[in-house]
Structure formats: C-alpha cells, structure tokens
Scaffold this motif. Sequence first.
Motif, short mmCIF file in Angstrom:
data_model
loop_
_atom_site.label_atom_id
_atom_site.label_comp_id
_atom_site.label_asym_id
_atom_site.label_seq_id
_atom_site.Cartn_x
_atom_site.Cartn_y
_atom_site.Cartn_z
N MET A 1 -6.25 -1.51 8.90
CA MET A 1 -4.48 -1.67 8.90
C MET A 1 -4.20 -2.60 10.06
N ASN B 1 -15.29 -3.41 6.62
CA ASN B 1 -13.71 -2.43 6.22
C ASN B 1 -12.86 -3.00 7.27
N VAL C 1 -8.66 -0.58 4.86
CA VAL C 1 -8.73 -1.44 3.95
C VAL C 1 -10.09 -1.55 3.85
N PRO D 1 0.91 -1.12 -0.08
CA PRO D 1 -0.07 -0.39 0.09
C PRO D 1 0.76 1.09 -0.12
N VAL E 1 -9.46 -6.67 -2.51
CA VAL E 1 -8.91 -5.29 -1.47
C VAL E 1 -8.86 -4.29 -1.53
N TYR F 1 -7.32 -0.33 -0.99
CA TYR F 1 -6.39 0.07 0.09
C TYR F 1 -7.17 1.65 -0.24
#
Length: 198
Positions: free
Chosen positions: A113, A110, A99, A92, A159, A161
Amino acid sequence: MEEPRLPPGQYVPRGRPVIHYGRVPQFKPDTWSFLVYGATASGLEHRFTWQEFAALPRTSVIADFHCVTKFSIMGNEWGGVSAQELLRVAPPAPGVRHVMIWAEYGYGANLRMSDFTAPATLFATDLDNKPISPDRGHPVRIVVPHLYAWKSVKWVRAVEYLLEDRRGFWEERGYHNIADPWREQRYSYQEEPGEGPA
Ligand SMILES: Nc1nc2c(c(=O)[nH]1)N[C@H]1C(S)=C(S)[C@@H](COP(=O)(O)O)O[C@H]1N2
Ligand SMILES: [Mo]
C-alpha cells in the motif's frame, strides 16, 4: 554532490523498447470496465465503465522508468488518474496493506500500500500528451516509477485490495517482491525476512 538519476546497473538505450508477456489485447470501450474489489471499505466492489473512468480527476507526472533487464527510459510524461484519487473514490477497508494490480489475461503485480499511495503512482491513459499506444497499455496502465517496471502493469482491468500480501506474475517466477531499483531488488533470493508473503 548531485543525486545520480540512473539506478545501479541500469543504462539508457537507443529508442524505447516495448516489453510484455503474451499478446496485446484489443480495447472494446463498450464492454471494458475497471473493477476495484477485495477488501473495500463498503464490502462492495466498485466498477467503472470507460466513460466513468475517463471522467475521474486527472494529474500528470514526469518520471523515469527502470526495467529489471537493465534499460531505463528517462523523463516520460504520464497523464491519468492518481492512485490516491482511486483510493478516494473506491476506499479500502482499514486493514488493507497490499494491492494486486490485474491486467488482461491474468497478468498481475502486487504492491505494498505504501508504494501504491506514493504521490507519483498513477493509472496512466496518456504518455507524452498522447493516448498510450496499444502495445504500451492502452487504455490504462499503472505507472509505479520508483519500482522496477514489471510492476507498471499495462492494460489494467482491476485492483484487488488485500489484507495479506500475495505474489504477482513475476514475483511468483523468481523476481523480488518489493522491486526497488535503487536497492537493486531484482530477484526473490535477495528478499529479507518480512519483504515477501509468509
Ligand atoms: N500486462 C502486462 N504489463 C506489463 C508487462 C506484461 O508482460 N504484461 N511487462 C512489464 C515489463 S517487464 C516492463 S519492462 C514494462 C514495459 O513497458 P513498455 O513496453 O512500455 O516499455 O511493462 C510491464 N507491464
Ligand atoms: Mo521489464
């Protein structure tokens, strides 16, 4: 004193319930792909075919599983690709703090991180040394054992970021943005300032 293994309000049922919203998708290995996009380090998205995903370095984790409807399934052995490994192969951008884990049919959850990088967070392909069954997320589900199980998205396809937090499917429908079962973070009305998107 020994630490309790069952979070508050949880119980161990007979059997292993299967729970999800909507239909079980069909896995088509030739067209399936796993996408990492959003704020990537390179600015480009990363796309993995099933063959490429299946060839990533693997790990296994033994973990309990806590559904917000109060059942817990103890001692599952998950095998797959750790979230840390995915971050290594598809890094990322520096500002990424959250994420979104996307499934088939638009289901998503969600994660901060810090929860995504937890050592036990993995993209599981196997449960108890067998490929995960279709109704439990075949070919890939994420497992985030330290959070309520709606964050353990089945049939993961992407996924994303995020530079800023955004609510997933259940988080938009009244469930807690963080979802720590040890703190009984079940519902969004329990959120403290800073625990959800602005
Ligand atoms: N794609 C997808 N993943 C999902 C769900 C869903 O509706 N769709 N439900 C979640 C919920 S609420 C739970 S409790 C667990 C259930 O996992 P299991 O069927 O393996 O017990 O999957 C989670 N992952
Ligand atoms: Mo759940």
